[in-house]
Each structure stands twice: as C-alpha cells, then as structure tokens.
Design an enzyme around this catalytic site. Structure first.
Site, PDB file in Angstrom:
ATOM      1  N   HIS A 195       6.629  13.107 -27.881  1.00 48.35           N
ATOM      2  CA  HIS A 195       5.570  13.569 -26.992  1.00 48.35           C
ATOM      3  C   HIS A 195       5.795  15.295 -27.004  1.00 48.35           C
ATOM      4  O   HIS A 195       4.854  16.036 -27.440  1.00 48.35           O
ATOM      5  CB  HIS A 195       5.423  13.059 -25.606  1.00 48.35           C
ATOM      6  N   ASN A 237      -1.196  21.508 -18.833  1.00 50.96           N
ATOM      7  CA  ASN A 237      -1.648  20.826 -20.135  1.00 50.96           C
ATOM      8  C   ASN A 237      -1.728  21.535 -21.409  1.00 50.96           C
ATOM      9  O   ASN A 237      -2.221  21.205 -22.280  1.00 50.96           O
ATOM     10  CB  ASN A 237      -2.942  19.981 -19.900  1.00 50.96           C
ATOM     11  N   HIS A 283      -1.278  19.895 -24.784  1.00 52.70           N
ATOM     12  CA  HIS A 283      -1.291  18.613 -24.710  1.00 52.70           C
ATOM     13  C   HIS A 283      -2.466  18.056 -25.407  1.00 52.70           C
ATOM     14  O   HIS A 283      -2.469  17.039 -25.909  1.00 52.70           O
ATOM     15  CB  HIS A 283      -1.238  18.417 -23.282  1.00 52.70           C
ATOM     16  N   HIS A 343      -1.658  15.343 -27.976  1.00 52.87           N
ATOM     17  CA  HIS A 343      -2.117  14.056 -27.979  1.00 52.87           C
ATOM     18  C   HIS A 343      -2.862  13.691 -29.055  1.00 52.87           C
ATOM     19  O   HIS A 343      -2.622  12.644 -29.782  1.00 52.87           O
ATOM     20  CB  HIS A 343      -3.100  13.698 -26.688  1.00 52.87           C
ATOM     21  N   LYS A 358       6.271  24.105 -11.568  1.00 50.44           N
ATOM     22  CA  LYS A 358       5.159  22.739 -11.450  1.00 50.44           C
ATOM     23  C   LYS A 358       5.050  22.586  -9.940  1.00 50.44           C
ATOM     24  O   LYS A 358       3.998  22.227  -9.547  1.00 50.44           O
ATOM     25  CB  LYS A 358       6.119  21.521 -12.124  1.00 50.44           C
ATOM     26  N   GLU A 414       8.472  21.287 -23.174  1.00 48.65           N
ATOM     27  CA  GLU A 414       7.783  21.437 -22.103  1.00 48.65           C
ATOM     28  C   GLU A 414       8.510  22.525 -21.047  1.00 48.65           C
ATOM     29  O   GLU A 414       7.794  23.206 -20.294  1.00 48.65           O
ATOM     30  CB  GLU A 414       7.873  20.111 -20.929  1.00 48.65           C
ATOM     31  N   ARG A 449      -4.112  22.667 -12.003  1.00 46.25           N
ATOM     32  CA  ARG A 449      -2.991  21.883 -12.288  1.00 46.25           C
ATOM     33  C   ARG A 449      -3.319  21.441 -13.749  1.00 46.25           C
ATOM     34  O   ARG A 449      -2.200  21.338 -14.487  1.00 46.25           O
ATOM     35  CB  ARG A 449      -3.125  20.441 -11.613  1.00 46.25           C
ATOM     36  N   ARG A 472       0.898  -1.180  -0.155  1.00 50.06           N
ATOM     37  CA  ARG A 472      -0.006   0.060   0.199  1.00 50.06           C
ATOM     38  C   ARG A 472       0.785   1.204   0.125  1.00 50.06           C
ATOM     39  O   ARG A 472       0.398   2.368   0.237  1.00 50.06           O
ATOM     40  CB  ARG A 472      -0.940   0.072   1.105  1.00 50.06           C
ATOM     41  N   GLU A 476      -5.199  17.590  -9.542  1.00 44.26           N
ATOM     42  CA  GLU A 476      -5.800  18.228 -10.699  1.00 44.26           C
ATOM     43  C   GLU A 476      -7.365  18.361 -10.512  1.00 44.26           C
ATOM     44  O   GLU A 476      -8.064  17.836 -11.597  1.00 44.26           O
ATOM     45  CB  GLU A 476      -5.362  17.284 -11.702  1.00 44.26           C
ATOM     46  N   LYS A 534       2.489  12.028 -10.219  1.00 45.11           N
ATOM     47  CA  LYS A 534       1.486  11.095 -10.832  1.00 45.11           C
ATOM     48  C   LYS A 534       2.385  10.077 -11.372  1.00 45.11           C
ATOM     49  O   LYS A 534       3.616   9.989 -11.931  1.00 45.11           O
ATOM     50  CB  LYS A 534       1.197  11.806 -12.285  1.00 45.11           C
TER      51      LYS A 534
HETATM   52  N1  LIG Z   1       4.197  11.558 -14.107  1.00 45.03           N
HETATM   53  C1  LIG Z   1       4.117  12.609 -15.154  1.00 45.03           C
HETATM   54  O1  LIG Z   1       3.546  13.631 -14.446  1.00 45.03           O
HETATM   55  C2  LIG Z   1       4.562  12.598 -16.457  1.00 45.03           C
HETATM   56  C3  LIG Z   1       4.520  13.782 -17.031  1.00 45.03           C
HETATM   57  C4  LIG Z   1       5.022  13.778 -18.384  1.00 45.03           C
HETATM   58  C5  LIG Z   1       5.416  12.502 -19.114  1.00 45.03           C
HETATM   59  N2  LIG Z   1       5.232  11.443 -18.217  1.00 45.03           N
HETATM   60  C6  LIG Z   1       5.390  10.348 -18.919  1.00 45.03           C
HETATM   61  O2  LIG Z   1       6.742  10.088 -19.364  1.00 45.03           O
HETATM   62  C7  LIG Z   1       7.233   9.316 -20.532  1.00 45.03           C
HETATM   63  C8  LIG Z   1       8.075   9.917 -21.375  1.00 45.03           C
HETATM   64  O3  LIG Z   1       9.382  10.243 -20.582  1.00 45.03           O
HETATM   65  P1  LIG Z   1      10.792  10.609 -21.319  1.00 45.03           P
HETATM   66  O4  LIG Z   1      10.590  11.560 -22.162  1.00 45.03           O
HETATM   67  O5  LIG Z   1      11.767  10.807 -20.350  1.00 45.03           O
HETATM   68  O6  LIG Z   1      10.649   9.253 -22.309  1.00 45.03           O
HETATM   69  P2  LIG Z   1      11.692   7.828 -21.793  1.00 45.03           P
HETATM   70  O7  LIG Z   1      11.811   7.625 -20.393  1.00 45.03           O
HETATM   71  O8  LIG Z   1      11.171   6.710 -23.055  1.00 45.03           O
HETATM   72  O9  LIG Z   1      13.353   8.128 -22.535  1.00 45.03           O
HETATM   73  C9  LIG Z   1      13.461   8.717 -23.576  1.00 45.03           C
HETATM   74  C10 LIG Z   1      14.481   7.820 -24.283  1.00 45.03           C
HETATM   75  O10 LIG Z   1      15.718   8.442 -23.705  1.00 45.03           O
HETATM   76  C11 LIG Z   1      16.486   7.370 -23.042  1.00 45.03           C
HETATM   77  N3  LIG Z   1      17.377   7.943 -21.908  1.00 45.03           N
HETATM   78  C12 LIG Z   1      17.029   8.315 -20.768  1.00 45.03           C
HETATM   79  N4  LIG Z   1      17.886   9.033 -20.188  1.00 45.03           N
HETATM   80  C13 LIG Z   1      19.172   8.855 -20.957  1.00 45.03           C
HETATM   81  C14 LIG Z   1      20.235   9.505 -20.853  1.00 45.03           C
HETATM   82  N5  LIG Z   1      20.678  10.338 -19.758  1.00 45.03           N
HETATM   83  N6  LIG Z   1      21.208   9.119 -22.049  1.00 45.03           N
HETATM   84  C15 LIG Z   1      20.716   8.650 -22.997  1.00 45.03           C
HETATM   85  N7  LIG Z   1      19.632   8.050 -23.230  1.00 45.03           N
HETATM   86  C16 LIG Z   1      18.768   8.224 -21.947  1.00 45.03           C
HETATM   87  C17 LIG Z   1      15.687   6.260 -22.688  1.00 45.03           C
HETATM   88  O11 LIG Z   1      16.080   4.985 -22.518  1.00 45.03           O
HETATM   89  C18 LIG Z   1      14.546   6.439 -23.954  1.00 45.03           C
HETATM   90  O12 LIG Z   1      15.050   5.605 -24.879  1.00 45.03           O
HETATM   91  C19 LIG Z   1       5.897   8.829 -20.957  1.00 45.03           C
HETATM   92  O13 LIG Z   1       5.658   7.727 -20.693  1.00 45.03           O
HETATM   93  C20 LIG Z   1       4.985  10.031 -20.209  1.00 45.03           C
HETATM   94  O14 LIG Z   1       3.672   9.454 -20.144  1.00 45.03           O
HETATM   95  C21 LIG Z   1       4.782  11.405 -17.089  1.00 45.03           C
HETATM   96 ZN   LIG Z   2       3.727  16.507 -21.660  1.00 45.62          ZN
END
Ligand SMILES: NC(=O)c1ccc[n+]([C@@H]2O[C@H](COP(=O)([O-])OP(=O)(O)OC[C@H]3O[C@@H](n4cnc5c(N)ncnc54)[C@H](O)[C@@H]3O)[C@@H](O)[C@H]2O)c1
Ligand SMILES: [Zn+2]
Length: 362
Positions: free
Chosen positions: A266, A246, A249, A253, A228, A186, A242, A122, A238, A144
C-alpha cells in the site's frame, strides 16, 4: 515520564487521547494504568507479532485478567469472521462494558480489533499498540476501524477512537525493510500535504531513518501523528479537510487494484501515486517541474518505487473512476499547490489527468 518518550494529544473533546511515541513506551507502567482502568483485557495480535511482543505487553498489563487472541497474519484475514471470533471470546469470558481491547500489531490487527471494540456492547475502550511504521504514523490514529468485504477493501467499519496509543520505536527493529519504507511513504505524505519544513527535514535525514536511528524515527512519527491529529481534530468524520490525508491514494488504490494487491505494498503504491499527483499538479500549472523532480528524487532516496511504466494508463484510469472518493460522478483528487501545500479538488482538467497517465504509464 521517560525522557526518550514523547507525548502528543488528539483533541476530540471527551474522546481526546494521548499518543506516546519513542523507545520503550511498552514499559510505561503508569501511563498504561491511567489509560486502562479495566480489569479485563482482550489482547489481540497475530502469529508474527505475538511471539515477538505479546509477553512484554501482557507483563505490563498485570495484574489484570488478560485473555490473548492470536489471529492469522495478513490483509486477507481482515474479515468479519475474525471480528466475530473476537466477539465470541469477549462473550465467552463475560467481559463487561468496562473491559478493554488492546490491539498489538500493524494496521490489520488495529483496524479489526478497533472494530470489534466498537461493536461489543455498542462500544468498549480500546488501546492501540502499533508495531509497523505505517500503523504508528497513520492507522492507529484517527479512529477509523473496520474490515474488508469480498466487494471491496474497508467497506465495513465504524469510527471508534482509541483511549490511548503506545507507539514503541523498539518494535520497529524486527520490521522488514520493505515494510519500513512503505511506512516512510506515508510520512513523506504528511510533509507534502502541509509541512514543507518537515519534507526538507525528511530529505536531509533519509539515511538516518532508513538505518532506524531511534531519535530520527521518533521525530518522524511524532510530527506525522501531530499533523494527522490536527487534521482529525478539525474533521473527524472526513467531511472536508481530512481527505487531504488521501494524497496519492486515489492513484495508489488504482495501482494496488490493477496489480491485484500482489506486487505493490500500500505505502509503495501511495508513493508512486503522490508522484502522479505531483505530475498532474504541474500540468495544471500549480507546481513547477523542479518540484515534481524533487518529489521523485525524495521517493527514490527512500528506496520507494516511482516507475509505473509497466502499468496500463487505461486500466488505472478505469480503476480510478470506481474509487470511493468519487463525489457526484467526478473524481476528487488531492493535488499540490506547492511542496507542503495541498488541496482536495474536482476542479482540474480531465485532459491533464489523461496526459499524466499517458506519459507516466505504459
Ligand atoms: N484505520 C486507518 O486510518 C488506516 C490507515 C491506513 C491503513 N489502514 C489499514 O492498515 C492496514 C495496513 O497496515 P500495515 O501496513 O501495518 O500492515 P500489516 O498489519 O499487515 O503489517 C505488515 C506486516 O508486518 C508484520 N509486522 C507487524 N509489526 C511487526 C514488527 N514489529 N516486526 C515484524 N513484523 C511485523 C505484520 O504481521 C504483517 O505481516 C491495511 O489493512 C489498511 O487498510 C488503516
Ligand atoms: Zn495510506
């Protein structure tokens, strides 16, 4: 503390936590020890980031018992099955409630590991060590967590705040250029929604940021996290404000979905989405043509995509209606009142939205 490292705090009462930002945060032994009193740690990473940085993190976690789990890389692996794998490892190693999950990687690893930590017994502690710019300015902050479902992205999840975030700008050295630019979209978003001064600064410092100047990146990440953190502190779940995060977004999306998540990152889709939001805001008379032109110019300055003329406006309109931010049948959008001032609203003219898509899309 190291002078190259900045600290900001997310104020959420008992669930407040620090974010350490800058070159060398992975070496902050005292801060690690304070954040992670646990003796048992599950270090979750992926096959790309693990070989680059896991040994360094594991060394900083000594003498704790540190079990490492390397997941496959990619959004397609952000699944319940992989969360299950983490839970299996936690159970197999008899981790107790006082154990800690450490997420080392981009948003995919962070979202999944955070969700596993939210579920195990939990909820146990977790620490974010984000290694993409996007995760350093966005996904690692705010709590999140979750995974994708065949029926949609991020459909399964929970709010679970980390106990600390360590954003080390040194890790960005190995990040592909395209991922860096997607993260910068972003960052630009934060300026557009609430901080014109920051937007001005970004415009003036684009070259430094693109060349990965440490001081510039540290400032950009810090200001993004501050914005943020402040918004999340006001509206953790949200229910209101919050949603400002977006901006771009709903359009973004739709772009990602219309192109089957194959050709737009993205952040890139969010960048183009912000321009569409600015265009619509102009049609409503809220911002001037010069503001829209400036948004476009700044996106281009950062090497971001602004051209959506190859996409069908009808398809985007269709996709936008099924976006999860639909409330009572009406799409609520984040729109601009000025550069640095935004609103979440369903109060706009549908004809203007159709016109934006007709003019900008194919
Ligand atoms: N929780 C939230 O509030 C929130 C907000 C925005 C996005 N997200 C989520 O985040 C995800 C996207 O995150 P992202 O853009 O970091 O993508 P990702 O985690 O897929 O990373 C992008 C690529 O970069 C590589 N990588 C990471 N760090 C590296 C480094 N230092 N050197 C070389 N390569 C590296 C990863 O292995 C991957 O291939 C999505 O799933 C999205 O839904 C969540
Ligand atoms: Zn985003």
């Amino acid at each position: 503390m190291d002078p190259n490292v900045q600290r900001i705090d997310v104020n959420l009462g008992k669930r407040s936590y620090p974010i350490f930002i800058g070159a060398g945060t992975l070496r902050l032994r005292a801060e690690f020890d304070r954040a992670i009193p646990a003796r048992d740690v599950l270090l979750v990473t992926n096959t790309t980031v693990g070989p680059l940085y896991a040994a360094k993190v594991a060394a900083a976690l000594e003498p704790r018992r540190c079990i490492q789990l390397e997941l496959p890389d990619g959004e397609t692996h952000k699944t319940l099955a992989n969360v299950s794998r983490m839970l299996d490892v936690l159970v197999a190693n008899r981790f107790a409630r006082d154990a800690c999950v450490v997420a080392l990687g981009g948003g995919v690893v962070g979202d999944m590991a955070g969700f596993a930590a939210a579920c195990y017994q939990r909820g146990i502690a977790f620490v974010q060590i984000p290694t993409t710019l996007l995760s350093q300015v966005d996904s690692s902050v705010g709590g999140k967590t979750g995974v994708n479902h065949p029926g949609g992205k991020n459909l399964i999840g929970a709010f679970h705040q980390p106990v600390a975030v360590f954003a080390d700008t040194d890790t960005l050295a190995t990040l592909p250029d395209r991922e860096l630019r997607a993260g910068l979209a972003e960052v630009i978003k934060y300026g557009l929604i609430v901080d014109k001064g920051f937007f001005d600064w970004l415009e003036a410092n684009a070259a430094k940021l693109l060349s990965r100047d440490t001081a510039a990146l540290t400032h950009a990440i810090k200001r993004s996290c501050e914005i943020k953190a402040e918004i999340v502190a006001r509206d953790e779940h949200e229910r209101g404000d919050r949603a400002l995060l977006n901006l771009g977004h709903t359009f973004g999306h739709a772009i990602e979905s219309a192109t089957n998540y194959a050709t737009w990152l993205h952040g890139e889709a969010v960048g183009a989405g912000m321009l569409l939001a600015a265009d619509l805001s102009q049609r409503l008379g809220w911002v001037g043509a010069e503001d829209v032109a400036r948004v476009e110019r700044v996106l281009q300055l950062f090497g971001l995509r602004t051209d959506v003329s190859t996409l069908s406006g009808a398809t985007l309109a269709d996709k936008m209606k099924i976006d999860k931010k639909v409330a009572a049948g009406r799409i609520r959008l984040v729109l601009l009142k000025a550069i640095g001032k935004s609103v979440v609203t369903g109060d706009y003219d549908d004809a203007a939205l159709r016109e934006t898509l007709r003019v900008r899309c194919g």
